[in-house]
Write a protein that holds these residues in place. Structure first.
Motif, PDB file in Angstrom:
ATOM      1  N   TYR A   1       0.844  -1.188   0.000  1.00  0.00           N
ATOM      2  CA  TYR A   1       0.000   0.000   0.000  1.00  0.00           C
ATOM      3  C   TYR A   1       0.881   1.241   0.000  1.00  0.00           C
ATOM      4  O   TYR A   1       2.066   1.189   0.352  1.00  0.00           O
ATOM      5  CB  TYR A   1      -0.914   0.020   1.226  1.00  0.00           C
ATOM      6  CG  TYR A   1      -1.972  -1.051   1.208  1.00  0.00           C
ATOM      7  CD1 TYR A   1      -3.173  -0.858   0.542  1.00  0.00           C
ATOM      8  CD2 TYR A   1      -1.754  -2.271   1.855  1.00  0.00           C
ATOM      9  CE1 TYR A   1      -4.140  -1.851   0.514  1.00  0.00           C
ATOM     10  CE2 TYR A   1      -2.710  -3.270   1.832  1.00  0.00           C
ATOM     11  CZ  TYR A   1      -3.910  -3.056   1.162  1.00  0.00           C
ATOM     12  OH  TYR A   1      -4.852  -4.038   1.128  1.00  0.00           O
ATOM     13  N   LEU A   2       0.296   2.351  -0.411  1.00  0.00           N
ATOM     14  CA  LEU A   2       1.015   3.620  -0.398  1.00  0.00           C
ATOM     15  C   LEU A   2       1.193   4.069   1.048  1.00  0.00           C
ATOM     16  O   LEU A   2       0.223   4.133   1.805  1.00  0.00           O
ATOM     17  CB  LEU A   2       0.227   4.671  -1.188  1.00  0.00           C
ATOM     18  CG  LEU A   2       0.935   5.995  -1.484  1.00  0.00           C
ATOM     19  CD1 LEU A   2       2.137   5.769  -2.392  1.00  0.00           C
ATOM     20  CD2 LEU A   2      -0.038   6.978  -2.137  1.00  0.00           C
ATOM     21  N   LYS A   3       2.425   4.359   1.434  1.00  0.00           N
ATOM     22  CA  LYS A   3       2.702   4.788   2.804  1.00  0.00           C
ATOM     23  C   LYS A   3       2.522   6.301   2.917  1.00  0.00           C
ATOM     24  O   LYS A   3       3.145   7.059   2.184  1.00  0.00           O
ATOM     25  CB  LYS A   3       4.125   4.385   3.204  1.00  0.00           C
ATOM     26  CG  LYS A   3       4.343   2.878   3.271  1.00  0.00           C
ATOM     27  CD  LYS A   3       5.758   2.540   3.696  1.00  0.00           C
ATOM     28  CE  LYS A   3       5.976   1.032   3.764  1.00  0.00           C
ATOM     29  NZ  LYS A   3       7.379   0.707   4.161  1.00  0.00           N
ATOM     30  N   LEU A   4       1.675   6.702   3.854  1.00  0.00           N
ATOM     31  CA  LEU A   4       1.382   8.112   4.054  1.00  0.00           C
ATOM     32  C   LEU A   4       1.933   8.585   5.398  1.00  0.00           C
ATOM     33  O   LEU A   4       2.072   7.806   6.336  1.00  0.00           O
ATOM     34  CB  LEU A   4      -0.134   8.361   4.026  1.00  0.00           C
ATOM     35  CG  LEU A   4      -0.927   7.772   2.858  1.00  0.00           C
ATOM     36  CD1 LEU A   4      -2.391   8.164   2.987  1.00  0.00           C
ATOM     37  CD2 LEU A   4      -0.363   8.224   1.536  1.00  0.00           C
TER      38      LEU A   4
ATOM     39  N   LYS B   1      -0.700  12.886   7.690  1.00  0.00           N
ATOM     40  CA  LYS B   1      -1.989  12.897   6.982  1.00  0.00           C
ATOM     41  C   LYS B   1      -3.068  13.584   7.819  1.00  0.00           C
ATOM     42  O   LYS B   1      -3.065  13.550   9.035  1.00  0.00           O
ATOM     43  CB  LYS B   1      -2.416  11.479   6.628  1.00  0.00           C
ATOM     44  CG  LYS B   1      -2.541  10.527   7.803  1.00  0.00           C
ATOM     45  CD  LYS B   1      -2.854   9.138   7.330  1.00  0.00           C
ATOM     46  CE  LYS B   1      -2.882   8.147   8.494  1.00  0.00           C
ATOM     47  NZ  LYS B   1      -1.546   7.973   9.098  1.00  0.00           N
TER      48      LYS B   1
ATOM     49  N   TYR C   1      -1.802  14.862   2.715  1.00  0.00           N
ATOM     50  CA  TYR C   1      -0.787  13.955   3.227  1.00  0.00           C
ATOM     51  C   TYR C   1       0.540  14.152   2.497  1.00  0.00           C
ATOM     52  O   TYR C   1       0.621  14.846   1.473  1.00  0.00           O
ATOM     53  CB  TYR C   1      -1.240  12.504   3.053  1.00  0.00           C
ATOM     54  CG  TYR C   1      -1.485  12.097   1.614  1.00  0.00           C
ATOM     55  CD1 TYR C   1      -0.482  11.529   0.836  1.00  0.00           C
ATOM     56  CD2 TYR C   1      -2.731  12.287   1.019  1.00  0.00           C
ATOM     57  CE1 TYR C   1      -0.695  11.165  -0.477  1.00  0.00           C
ATOM     58  CE2 TYR C   1      -2.966  11.931  -0.296  1.00  0.00           C
ATOM     59  CZ  TYR C   1      -1.952  11.373  -1.038  1.00  0.00           C
ATOM     60  OH  TYR C   1      -2.164  11.019  -2.349  1.00  0.00           O
TER      61      TYR C   1
ATOM     62  N   ILE D   1       3.800  11.661   1.058  1.00  0.00           N
ATOM     63  CA  ILE D   1       4.141  10.270   0.752  1.00  0.00           C
ATOM     64  C   ILE D   1       5.425   9.897   1.476  1.00  0.00           C
ATOM     65  O   ILE D   1       6.414  10.624   1.411  1.00  0.00           O
ATOM     66  CB  ILE D   1       4.303  10.060  -0.759  1.00  0.00           C
ATOM     67  CG1 ILE D   1       3.005  10.410  -1.489  1.00  0.00           C
ATOM     68  CG2 ILE D   1       4.698   8.615  -1.069  1.00  0.00           C
ATOM     69  CD1 ILE D   1       3.118  10.349  -3.001  1.00  0.00           C
TER      70      ILE D   1
ATOM     71  N   SER E   1      -7.056   3.306  -5.927  1.00  0.00           N
ATOM     72  CA  SER E   1      -6.597   3.729  -4.602  1.00  0.00           C
ATOM     73  C   SER E   1      -5.734   2.658  -3.938  1.00  0.00           C
ATOM     74  O   SER E   1      -6.128   1.493  -3.860  1.00  0.00           O
ATOM     75  CB  SER E   1      -7.799   4.051  -3.714  1.00  0.00           C
ATOM     76  OG  SER E   1      -7.382   4.352  -2.395  1.00  0.00           O
TER      77      SER E   1
ATOM     78  N   GLU F   1      -4.326   3.611  -0.820  1.00  0.00           N
ATOM     79  CA  GLU F   1      -4.187   4.201   0.510  1.00  0.00           C
ATOM     80  C   GLU F   1      -4.982   3.355   1.506  1.00  0.00           C
ATOM     81  O   GLU F   1      -6.218   3.431   1.554  1.00  0.00           O
ATOM     82  CB  GLU F   1      -4.693   5.652   0.517  1.00  0.00           C
ATOM     83  CG  GLU F   1      -3.942   6.567  -0.431  1.00  0.00           C
ATOM     84  CD  GLU F   1      -4.485   6.547  -1.852  1.00  0.00           C
ATOM     85  OE1 GLU F   1      -3.816   7.080  -2.761  1.00  0.00           O
ATOM     86  OE2 GLU F   1      -5.587   5.997  -2.045  1.00  0.00           O
ATOM     87  N   LYS F   2      -4.282   2.561   2.292  1.00  0.00           N
ATOM     88  CA  LYS F   2      -4.951   1.618   3.189  1.00  0.00           C
ATOM     89  C   LYS F   2      -5.820   2.339   4.210  1.00  0.00           C
ATOM     90  O   LYS F   2      -6.887   1.846   4.602  1.00  0.00           O
ATOM     91  CB  LYS F   2      -3.912   0.744   3.902  1.00  0.00           C
ATOM     92  CG  LYS F   2      -4.525  -0.446   4.635  1.00  0.00           C
ATOM     93  CD  LYS F   2      -3.453  -1.348   5.212  1.00  0.00           C
ATOM     94  CE  LYS F   2      -4.073  -2.572   5.874  1.00  0.00           C
ATOM     95  NZ  LYS F   2      -3.021  -3.468   6.450  1.00  0.00           N
ATOM     96  N   GLU F   3      -5.364   3.522   4.649  1.00  0.00           N
ATOM     97  CA  GLU F   3      -6.138   4.283   5.637  1.00  0.00           C
ATOM     98  C   GLU F   3      -7.517   4.658   5.100  1.00  0.00           C
ATOM     99  O   GLU F   3      -8.477   4.794   5.872  1.00  0.00           O
ATOM    100  CB  GLU F   3      -5.390   5.555   6.042  1.00  0.00           C
ATOM    101  CG  GLU F   3      -4.129   5.321   6.849  1.00  0.00           C
ATOM    102  CD  GLU F   3      -2.885   5.151   5.987  1.00  0.00           C
ATOM    103  OE1 GLU F   3      -1.775   5.364   6.495  1.00  0.00           O
ATOM    104  OE2 GLU F   3      -3.030   4.805   4.795  1.00  0.00           O
TER     105      GLU F   3
ATOM    106  N   TYR G   1      -6.772  13.407  -7.642  1.00  0.00           N
ATOM    107  CA  TYR G   1      -5.447  13.533  -7.035  1.00  0.00           C
ATOM    108  C   TYR G   1      -4.753  14.802  -7.539  1.00  0.00           C
ATOM    109  O   TYR G   1      -4.700  15.044  -8.748  1.00  0.00           O
ATOM    110  CB  TYR G   1      -4.559  12.337  -7.390  1.00  0.00           C
ATOM    111  CG  TYR G   1      -4.912  11.040  -6.714  1.00  0.00           C
ATOM    112  CD1 TYR G   1      -4.860  10.917  -5.324  1.00  0.00           C
ATOM    113  CD2 TYR G   1      -5.268   9.923  -7.456  1.00  0.00           C
ATOM    114  CE1 TYR G   1      -5.166   9.716  -4.700  1.00  0.00           C
ATOM    115  CE2 TYR G   1      -5.582   8.715  -6.848  1.00  0.00           C
ATOM    116  CZ  TYR G   1      -5.526   8.619  -5.473  1.00  0.00           C
ATOM    117  OH  TYR G   1      -5.833   7.430  -4.861  1.00  0.00           O
TER     118      TYR G   1
END
Length: 256
Positions: free
Chosen positions: A151-154, A157, A181, A183, A219, A221-223, A235
């Motif tokens: 997943y994309l690490k944020l 945020k 956020y 990255i 997407s 983004e796990k959050e 985006y």
């Protein structure tokens, strides 16, 4: 005549509300969902100036990173010209469709352009949380070993919900979520972080809570996916100032 018209209008709104109310929460295991992509560049001059500035920052960073000796001259001007020529607004003008085809615990992920399918695709295993990249060439299919799904690490945020702002997308009642956020590129690859600096990314989502899945065609983004399922995303990334990437739901037949 007027009373008949009012009756028809009343029936229409009752039916619409009933259709929304009948949407149940589910985890998809069957069907397909497709998103279309659109690149929006309101000001081409501003966009090109942004690319030029980011290229300059990247070259400066690489020169320092490679620790080039003082007596070694680097033709940065020619390098910047080459980089500027390789990226233009046309690079973002191809509007792909992003497909997720569910087959129980497996998802086939692929792109199409003008209804023509790409030769490369991926198989995501939702139980083992990994994926395999495959490519078809001359009727032969070759693939990689399974890789852990990333997943994309944020970081830094800020998530804001606007539940009073609603929109119906393909029968799903959605509300607005705005996320600011940065990255997290990690210590191993900080080149993009050096280019972006301290600027934030902004994402605007129109989300539903009726679809529950940690996997999405666009997407990563796990959050977001832990709480919502986006059906439209915009985006804005400081890496490409002046460019907005919009992903809209084209069709869905997902079911449990």
């Amino acid at each position: 005549m007027r009373s008949k018209l009012l009756l028809i209008i009343t029936f229409y709104f009752l039916f619409s509300n009933l259709s929304l109310a009948q949407k149940k929460t589910f985890v998809p295991v069957k069907g397909e969902i497709v998103f279309s992509s659109t690149a929006i560049i309101p000001d081409t001059s501003y966009f090109l100036a942004s690319l030029k500035e980011n290229n300059r920052r990247l070259v400066d960073y690489l020169v320092k990173k490679l620790d080039i000796a003082n007596d070694e001259k680097v033709d940065t001007a020619s390098l910047l010209t080459l980089m500027s020529g390789s990226i233009s607004p046309k690079s973002f003008s191809e509007n792909f469709d992003y497909h997720f085809l569910y087959q129980d615990s497996l998802i086939e992920s692929y792109k199409t352009l003008n209804s023509k399918r790409s030769n490369s695709f991926s198989i995501i295993n939702t139980k083992q949380l990994n994926y395999t990249d495959l490519m078809v060439f001359d009727d032969d299919t070759s693939g990689t070993d399974p890789v852990n799904f990333q997943y994309l690490k944020l970081k830094d945020k800020n998530i804001k919900e606007f539940k009073s702002e609603k929109r119906v997308i393909n029968g799903y009642e959605c509300f607005k979520v705005v996320v600011k956020y940065k990255i997290d590129f990690g210590e191993e690859d900080d080149s993009l972080e050096k280019i972006i600096g301290n600027e934030q990314c902004i994402a605007v989502y129109w989300v539903t809570d009726k679809i529950q899945s940690l996997f999405h065609p666009v997407s990563k983004e796990k959050e977001i996916l832990e709480n919502y399922y986006p059906l439209e995303i915009t985006y804005d990334n400081p890496l490409h100032k002046g460019l907005s990437l919009v992903y809209r739901l084209r069709s869905t037949s997902l079911s449990d």
